[in-house]
Design a protein around this motif. Structure first.
Motif, PDB file in Angstrom:
ATOM      1  N   SER A  80       0.835  -1.201   0.000  1.00  0.00           N
ATOM      2  CA  SER A  80       0.000   0.000   0.000  1.00  0.00           C
ATOM      3  C   SER A  80       0.875   1.259   0.000  1.00  0.00           C
ATOM      4  O   SER A  80       1.983   1.253   0.554  1.00  0.00           O
ATOM      5  CB  SER A  80      -0.933   0.000   1.211  1.00  0.00           C
ATOM      6  N   ASN A  83       2.618   2.427   3.177  1.00  0.00           N
ATOM      7  CA  ASN A  83       3.788   1.651   3.586  1.00  0.00           C
ATOM      8  C   ASN A  83       4.966   1.795   2.612  1.00  0.00           C
ATOM      9  O   ASN A  83       6.125   1.800   3.030  1.00  0.00           O
ATOM     10  CB  ASN A  83       3.423   0.178   3.736  1.00  0.00           C
ATOM     11  N   MET A 136       3.982  -5.588   7.907  1.00  0.00           N
ATOM     12  CA  MET A 136       2.929  -4.771   7.296  1.00  0.00           C
ATOM     13  C   MET A 136       1.761  -5.641   6.859  1.00  0.00           C
ATOM     14  O   MET A 136       1.952  -6.587   6.082  1.00  0.00           O
ATOM     15  CB  MET A 136       3.431  -4.130   5.997  1.00  0.00           C
ATOM     16  N   GLY A 138      -0.649  -3.905   5.488  1.00  0.00           N
ATOM     17  CA  GLY A 138      -1.110  -3.002   4.433  1.00  0.00           C
ATOM     18  C   GLY A 138      -0.501  -3.341   3.085  1.00  0.00           C
ATOM     19  O   GLY A 138       0.474  -2.718   2.651  1.00  0.00           O
TER      20      GLY A 138
END
Ligand SMILES: Cc1cc2nc3c(=O)[nH]c(=O)nc-3n(C[C@H](O)[C@H](O)[C@H](O)COP(=O)(O)O)c2cc1C
Length: 197
Positions: A80, A83, A136, A138
Motif C-alpha cells: 500500500s 507503507n 505490514m 497493508g
C-alpha cells in the motif's frame, strides 16, 4: 536489569516484571539505511523461525524473500502507498504466508497461529543480528497472490521489511514523530484469574 537497555528503549518501555531485554529492544522502525543484509544474517532469521512450535509440528509457515532489485520491484507493486513511502528503502522484503491444510489434506486450524509464532521468533532474532524488522498488513493480498503465484490453499499474512536502521531525518515529516518504540497495555488488562471477566 533496565540499566542495560538503550536510552531510547528505556524512555518508552518499562517492564512491570523481569524479562529478557530482547523483548523490549525489538520494535518496528520505518527508516532503513542502504546497508546490505548479509546472507548469513538473513538465514539466521529464518533459522529462528524454523524452531517455532506448531500444531502437530506441521510447520505451516512459508516465506518468499525479495532481495534483488527485480524481486523488490515486484513486491513494491502490491504494498500500500502508505507503507511503500518508507519500506521502499528496505533492502529485504519477505512475505509470510501459511499452508491452510495439514499434510493429510484436512484443514489446519492452527496455521495462522503458528505463522505468527514464526514471525515473532524471526523478529527477535533480527534484533540479535543487529537488524530491524517491520511487519505490514497493508498490502494487496490478491495482487500479491497473483504476482507471486501462490496457490489458493495458502493464506497470506504480512510483508516484513528487514534491514539496518536508518536516520529518523530520512523519513517524511509525518513519520518522523512516530519513529519511537511504542508502549503496551498493563499485564492486568489482558489476563483473567480463573474465568473470563
Ligand atoms: C500483522 C501486522 C500488521 C502490521 N501492519 C502494519 C502496516 O501495514 N503498516 C505499518 O506501518 N505497521 C504495521 N504493523 C506494525 C505495528 O503497528 C507495530 O508492530 C505495533 O504498533 C507495535 O509496535 P512495535 O512493533 O514497534 O513494538 C503491523 C504489525 C503486525 C504484527
Amino acid at each position: 536489569m533496565s540499566a542495560s537497555l538503550p536510552a531510547e528503549i528505556e524512555t518508552h518501555r518499562q517492564p512491570e516484571h523481569e524479562i529478557n531485554p530482547q523483548f523490549l529492544e525489538r520494535w518496528s522502525p520505518r527508516s532503513f539505511s542502504d546497508q546490505e543484509v548479509t546472507e548469513d544474517a538473513l538465514l539466521s532469521l529464518f533459522e529462528a523461525a524454523r524452531w517455532a512450535p506448531s500444531g502437530s509440528n506441521n510447520q505451516p509457515w512459508r516465506f518468499i524473500v525479495a532481495r534483488t532489485p527485480e524481486q523488490l520491484a515486484k513486491f513494491h507493486t502490491f504494498i500500500s502507498p502508505f507503507n511503500l513511502v518508507w519500506c521502499e528503502k528496505a533492502p529485504v522484503l519477505t512475505l509470510i504466508f501459511s499452508h491452510t491444510k495439514t499434510p493429510k489434506g484436512t484443514d489446519n486450524p492452527s496455521h495462522a497461529f503458528d505463522a505468527g509464532t514464526a514471525w515473532g521468533y524471526l523478529a527477535l532474532e533480527a534484533n540479535n543480528q543487529g537488524l530491524v524488522t517491520h511487519a505490514m498488513g497493508g498490502f494487496d493480498a490478491d495482487k500479491a497472490r497473483e504476482t507471486l503465484q501462490i496457490p489458493a490453499d495458502y493464506q497470506l499474512h504480512a510483508v516484513i521489511a528487514i534491514g539496518h536502521r536508518g536516520p529518523v531525518e530520512a523519513l517524511p515529516e509525518n513519520l518522523q514523530e512516530r519513529e519511537i518504540p511504542s508502549g503496551r497495555r498493563e499485564v492486568s488488562e489482558f489476563i483473567y484469574a480463573g474465568q473470563f471477566e
